[in-house]
Scaffold this active site. Structure first.
Site, PDB file in Angstrom:
ATOM      1  N   THR A 125       0.856  -1.404   0.008  1.00  0.00           N
ATOM      2  CA  THR A 125       0.011  -0.023   0.098  1.00  0.00           C
ATOM      3  C   THR A 125       0.818   1.192   0.079  1.00  0.00           C
ATOM      4  OG1 THR A 125      -1.419   1.247   1.596  1.00  0.00           O
ATOM      5  CG2 THR A 125      -0.234  -0.345   2.437  1.00  0.00           C
ATOM      6  N   ASP A 126       0.316   2.407  -0.308  1.00  0.00           N
ATOM      7  CA  ASP A 126       0.953   3.668  -0.311  1.00  0.00           C
ATOM      8  C   ASP A 126       1.131   4.117   0.868  1.00  0.00           C
ATOM      9  OD1 ASP A 126      -1.759   4.219  -0.059  1.00  0.00           O
ATOM     10  OD2 ASP A 126      -1.667   6.009  -1.402  1.00  0.00           O
ATOM     11  N   GLU A 127       0.244   3.536   1.949  1.00  0.00           N
ATOM     12  CA  GLU A 127       0.431   3.986   3.323  1.00  0.00           C
ATOM     13  C   GLU A 127       1.572   3.948   3.819  1.00  0.00           C
ATOM     14  OE1 GLU A 127      -3.289   3.452   5.480  1.00  0.00           O
ATOM     15  OE2 GLU A 127      -4.492   3.305   3.748  1.00  0.00           O
ATOM     16  N   TYR A 150      -1.637  -0.479  11.109  1.00  0.00           N
ATOM     17  CA  TYR A 150      -1.778  -1.056   9.769  1.00  0.00           C
ATOM     18  C   TYR A 150      -0.565  -0.928   8.949  1.00  0.00           C
ATOM     19  CZ  TYR A 150      -3.346  -1.559   4.959  1.00  0.00           C
ATOM     20  OH  TYR A 150      -3.075  -1.951   3.712  1.00  0.00           O
ATOM     21  N   LYS A 154       2.507  -3.460   7.273  1.00  0.00           N
ATOM     22  CA  LYS A 154       2.598  -3.493   5.726  1.00  0.00           C
ATOM     23  C   LYS A 154       4.184  -3.290   5.438  1.00  0.00           C
ATOM     24  CE  LYS A 154       0.047  -4.474   3.059  1.00  0.00           C
ATOM     25  NZ  LYS A 154      -0.337  -5.882   2.333  1.00  0.00           N
TER      26      LYS A 154
HETATM   27  P1  NAD Z   1      -9.744  -7.246   2.592  1.00  0.00           P
HETATM   28  O1  NAD Z   1      -9.810  -6.879   4.084  1.00  0.00           O
HETATM   29  O2  NAD Z   1     -11.095  -6.875   2.157  1.00  0.00           O
HETATM   30  O3  NAD Z   1      -9.394  -8.691   2.553  1.00  0.00           O
HETATM   31  C1  NAD Z   1      -8.642  -9.573   3.278  1.00  0.00           C
HETATM   32  C2  NAD Z   1      -8.671 -10.956   2.928  1.00  0.00           C
HETATM   33  O4  NAD Z   1      -7.495 -11.670   3.490  1.00  0.00           O
HETATM   34  C3  NAD Z   1      -9.773 -11.450   3.441  1.00  0.00           C
HETATM   35  O5  NAD Z   1     -10.550 -12.268   2.618  1.00  0.00           O
HETATM   36  C4  NAD Z   1      -9.423 -12.394   4.720  1.00  0.00           C
HETATM   37  O6  NAD Z   1     -10.252 -13.451   5.067  1.00  0.00           O
HETATM   38  C5  NAD Z   1      -8.041 -12.731   4.501  1.00  0.00           C
HETATM   39  N1  NAD Z   1      -7.149 -13.054   5.352  1.00  0.00           N
HETATM   40  C6  NAD Z   1      -6.995 -12.041   6.631  1.00  0.00           C
HETATM   41  N2  NAD Z   1      -6.039 -12.702   7.390  1.00  0.00           N
HETATM   42  C7  NAD Z   1      -5.659 -13.941   6.859  1.00  0.00           C
HETATM   43  C8  NAD Z   1      -4.822 -14.753   7.333  1.00  0.00           C
HETATM   44  N3  NAD Z   1      -4.113 -14.806   8.307  1.00  0.00           N
HETATM   45  N4  NAD Z   1      -4.680 -15.854   6.396  1.00  0.00           N
HETATM   46  C9  NAD Z   1      -5.404 -16.059   5.206  1.00  0.00           C
HETATM   47  N5  NAD Z   1      -6.339 -15.131   4.772  1.00  0.00           N
HETATM   48  C10 NAD Z   1      -6.544 -14.188   5.563  1.00  0.00           C
HETATM   49  O7  NAD Z   1      -8.608  -6.341   2.311  1.00  0.00           O
HETATM   50  P2  NAD Z   1      -8.334  -5.690   0.458  1.00  0.00           P
HETATM   51  O8  NAD Z   1      -8.977  -4.443   0.681  1.00  0.00           O
HETATM   52  O9  NAD Z   1      -9.070  -6.708  -0.402  1.00  0.00           O
HETATM   53  O10 NAD Z   1      -6.741  -5.477   0.587  1.00  0.00           O
HETATM   54  C11 NAD Z   1      -6.014  -6.801  -0.140  1.00  0.00           C
HETATM   55  C12 NAD Z   1      -4.615  -6.239   0.151  1.00  0.00           C
HETATM   56  O11 NAD Z   1      -4.425  -5.308  -0.705  1.00  0.00           O
HETATM   57  C13 NAD Z   1      -3.993  -6.208   1.494  1.00  0.00           C
HETATM   58  O12 NAD Z   1      -3.086  -6.948   1.433  1.00  0.00           O
HETATM   59  C14 NAD Z   1      -4.174  -4.621   1.565  1.00  0.00           C
HETATM   60  O13 NAD Z   1      -3.041  -4.110   2.464  1.00  0.00           O
HETATM   61  C15 NAD Z   1      -3.829  -4.273   0.033  1.00  0.00           C
HETATM   62  N6  NAD Z   1      -3.989  -2.982  -0.256  1.00  0.00           N
HETATM   63  C16 NAD Z   1      -5.347  -2.536   0.072  1.00  0.00           C
HETATM   64  C17 NAD Z   1      -5.959  -1.241  -0.385  1.00  0.00           C
HETATM   65  C18 NAD Z   1      -7.375  -0.819  -0.474  1.00  0.00           C
HETATM   66  O14 NAD Z   1      -7.658   0.266  -0.782  1.00  0.00           O
HETATM   67  N7  NAD Z   1      -8.471  -1.675   0.017  1.00  0.00           N
HETATM   68  C19 NAD Z   1      -5.014  -0.496  -1.131  1.00  0.00           C
HETATM   69  C20 NAD Z   1      -3.695  -0.874  -1.398  1.00  0.00           C
HETATM   70  C21 NAD Z   1      -3.203  -2.090  -0.824  1.00  0.00           C
HETATM   71  P1  TYD Z   2     -10.336   4.538   4.876  1.00  0.00           P
HETATM   72  O1  TYD Z   2     -11.381   3.963   3.562  1.00  0.00           O
HETATM   73  O2  TYD Z   2     -10.541   3.861   6.027  1.00  0.00           O
HETATM   74  O3  TYD Z   2      -8.840   4.240   3.867  1.00  0.00           O
HETATM   75  P2  TYD Z   2      -7.421   4.623   4.423  1.00  0.00           P
HETATM   76  O4  TYD Z   2      -7.346   5.092   5.816  1.00  0.00           O
HETATM   77  O5  TYD Z   2      -6.732   3.412   4.509  1.00  0.00           O
HETATM   78  O6  TYD Z   2      -7.036   5.699   3.398  1.00  0.00           O
HETATM   79  O7  TYD Z   2     -10.557   5.923   4.879  1.00  0.00           O
HETATM   80  C1  TYD Z   2     -10.231   6.847   3.798  1.00  0.00           C
HETATM   81  C2  TYD Z   2     -10.343   8.385   4.306  1.00  0.00           C
HETATM   82  O8  TYD Z   2     -11.437   8.700   4.756  1.00  0.00           O
HETATM   83  C3  TYD Z   2      -9.499   8.532   5.539  1.00  0.00           C
HETATM   84  O9  TYD Z   2      -8.930   9.956   5.260  1.00  0.00           O
HETATM   85  C4  TYD Z   2     -10.284   8.383   6.593  1.00  0.00           C
HETATM   86  C5  TYD Z   2     -11.722   8.988   6.315  1.00  0.00           C
HETATM   87  N1  TYD Z   2     -12.781   8.243   6.779  1.00  0.00           N
HETATM   88  C6  TYD Z   2     -13.818   8.989   7.433  1.00  0.00           C
HETATM   89  O10 TYD Z   2     -13.835  10.293   7.608  1.00  0.00           O
HETATM   90  N2  TYD Z   2     -14.997   8.387   8.123  1.00  0.00           N
HETATM   91  C7  TYD Z   2     -14.929   6.938   8.199  1.00  0.00           C
HETATM   92  O11 TYD Z   2     -15.947   6.660   8.821  1.00  0.00           O
HETATM   93  C8  TYD Z   2     -13.828   6.246   7.668  1.00  0.00           C
HETATM   94  C9  TYD Z   2     -13.844   4.801   7.492  1.00  0.00           C
HETATM   95  C10 TYD Z   2     -13.018   7.016   6.864  1.00  0.00           C
END
Ligand code: NAD
Ligand code: TYD
Length: 338
Positions: A125-127, A150, A154
């Site tokens: 992630t960019d975070e 988090y 990562k």
């Molecule tokens: P999500 O929370 O929707 O899904 C996570 C999945 O991982 C779930 O299906 C869960 O059951 C599984 N999981 C959790 N712990 C596990 C374990 N110990 N063993 C096996 N499976 C396990 O997450 P997402 O939003 O789909 O993100 C997927 C990946 O992409 C993550 O690594 C996250 O850090 C990365 N990512 C997410 C975003 C975003 O905007 N959502 C952006 C950049 C990177």
């Molecule tokens: P989020 O979807 O949790 O992603 P991330 O924190 O990983 O960027 O949040 C996106 C943005 O929205 C972040 O600046 C936090 C804000 N936010 C709210 O203002 N209210 C909320 O209830 C949530 C979940 C996020």
């Protein structure tokens, strides 16, 4: 042909990724390895589960014996989506984040090394880069400066991946993507939380002053980038992925209210998230230049389609907004939960 091991394939991005691969070729051999935590949902893949070479294995990536068994049967590549993924939950309790995101990644890296897996993609992630001021964008050379538990977990995983490349020559690649949105996203993240609340005429909680900026990308564009990295990315490299679409949370909230024709009185300003990163923006010119990838889905269209998807998937929403979710919602948003 050996299968690709996709971990976390029942989550938001992993399920969209598996669907993309199977749309291109329904015979692609895939093992989806997922623990089915609160965020994992078999219903996310109900439409492709019948594909002939698709197999689901329930398991924990931090469980060394099970991972060794699956990887030891032979896999062509590993792409690691499995993670605890929500910042607010990591503030409540960082333990599962360290276990899954750090230890789990280490277990996968060891197995990849032991069984000579040809390619390992770590979905990061960019975070991990921390927070930006009003200008500039993260490049692959921006120092890691994670601010939430988090992001720290990562970043720790990224450093382990890097060390396995340097020390053992593991052919691993790290991708760092900005905020995803699209179908099948669990309604704890901003966009699906706000859409599902508004569909039920409930208020939407905006943290702080609402001026925090995120760079939004449609999940399908992210998955297309990952498919390219898996196929043609250079081992040992990091690739940033972003949507080139910066938006302040409050502006995004107004857009959602407008799309759903809901009044602004549904906005509730709530106390800020501790350590809240102010701004993210991703410079993705490296993957554009090297792999010819571009984000293709314009945000206004992607957002409208996403709203429509949630409107049309009441059952899915009802299924995930129950039980544990309601406990989490009460703990996170207190009085707003009603
Ligand atoms: P999500 O929370 O929707 O899904 C996570 C999945 O991982 C779930 O299906 C869960 O059951 C599984 N999981 C959790 N712990 C596990 C374990 N110990 N063993 C096996 N499976 C396990 O997450 P997402 O939003 O789909 O993100 C997927 C990946 O992409 C993550 O690594 C996250 O850090 C990365 N990512 C997410 C975003 C975003 O905007 N959502 C952006 C950049 C990177
Ligand atoms: P989020 O979807 O949790 O992603 P991330 O924190 O990983 O960027 O949040 C996106 C943005 O929205 C972040 O600046 C936090 C804000 N936010 C709210 O203002 N209210 C909320 O209830 C949530 C979940 C996020």
């Amino acid at each position: 042909m050996l299968p690709i091991l996709v971990t976390g394939g029942c989550g938001f991005i992993g399920s969209n990724f598996i669907r993309l691969l199977l749309e291109k070729d329904p015979t692609t051999p895939i093992i989806n390895f997922d623990a089915l935590t609160y965020a994992g949902n078999l219903a996310n893949l109900h439409d492709v589960a019948h594909c002939p070479n698709y197999r689901f294995v329930r398991g924990d990536i931090a469980d060394r014996d099970t991972i060794r068994q699956v990887v030891g049967e032979g896999v062509s590549a590993i792409i690691n989506f499995a993670a605890e993924s929500h910042v607010d939950r990591s503030i409540h309790d960082s333990r599962p984040f360290v276990r899954t995101n750090v230890l789990g990644t280490q277990v996968l890296l060891d197995a990849a090394r032991e069984f000579g897996v040809n390619r390992f993609v770590q979905v990061s992630t960019d975070e991990v880069y921390g927070s930006l001021g009003p200008t500039g964008a993260f490049t692959e050379h921006t120092p890691l400066a994670p601010n939430s538990p988090y992001a720290a977990s990562k970043a720790a995983a990224d450093l382990l991946v890097r060390s396995y490349v340097q020390t053992f020559g593991l052919p691993a690649i790290i991708t760092r993507c900005s905020n995803n949105y699209g179908p099948f996203q669990f309604p704890e993240k901003l966009i699906p939380l706000f859409i599902t609340n508004l569909l039920a005429d409930r208020p939407v909680p905006v943290y702080g002053d609402g001026r925090n900026v995120r760079d939004w990308i449609h999940v399908r564009d992210h998955c297309a980038a990952l498919a390219l990295v898996l196929e043609r990315g250079r081992p040992g490299e990091v690739y940033n992925i972003g949507g080139r679409c910066e938006l302040a949370n409050l502006d995004l909230t107004h857009t959602l209210l407008d799309i759903l024709k809901k009044p602004r009185s549904l906005i509730r300003f709530v106390p800020d998230r501790p350590g809240h990163d102010r701004r993210y923006a991703v410079d993705c010119s490296k993957i554009e230049r090297e792999l010819g990838w571009r984000p293709t889905i314009p945000f206004p269209q992607g957002l409208r389609d996403t709203v429509t998807w949630y409107q049309e998937h009441n059952d899915w929403v009802a299924g995930v907004r129950s039980g544990d979710y309601l406990n989490y919602y009460r703990r996170q948003y207190g009085a707003l939960a009603g």
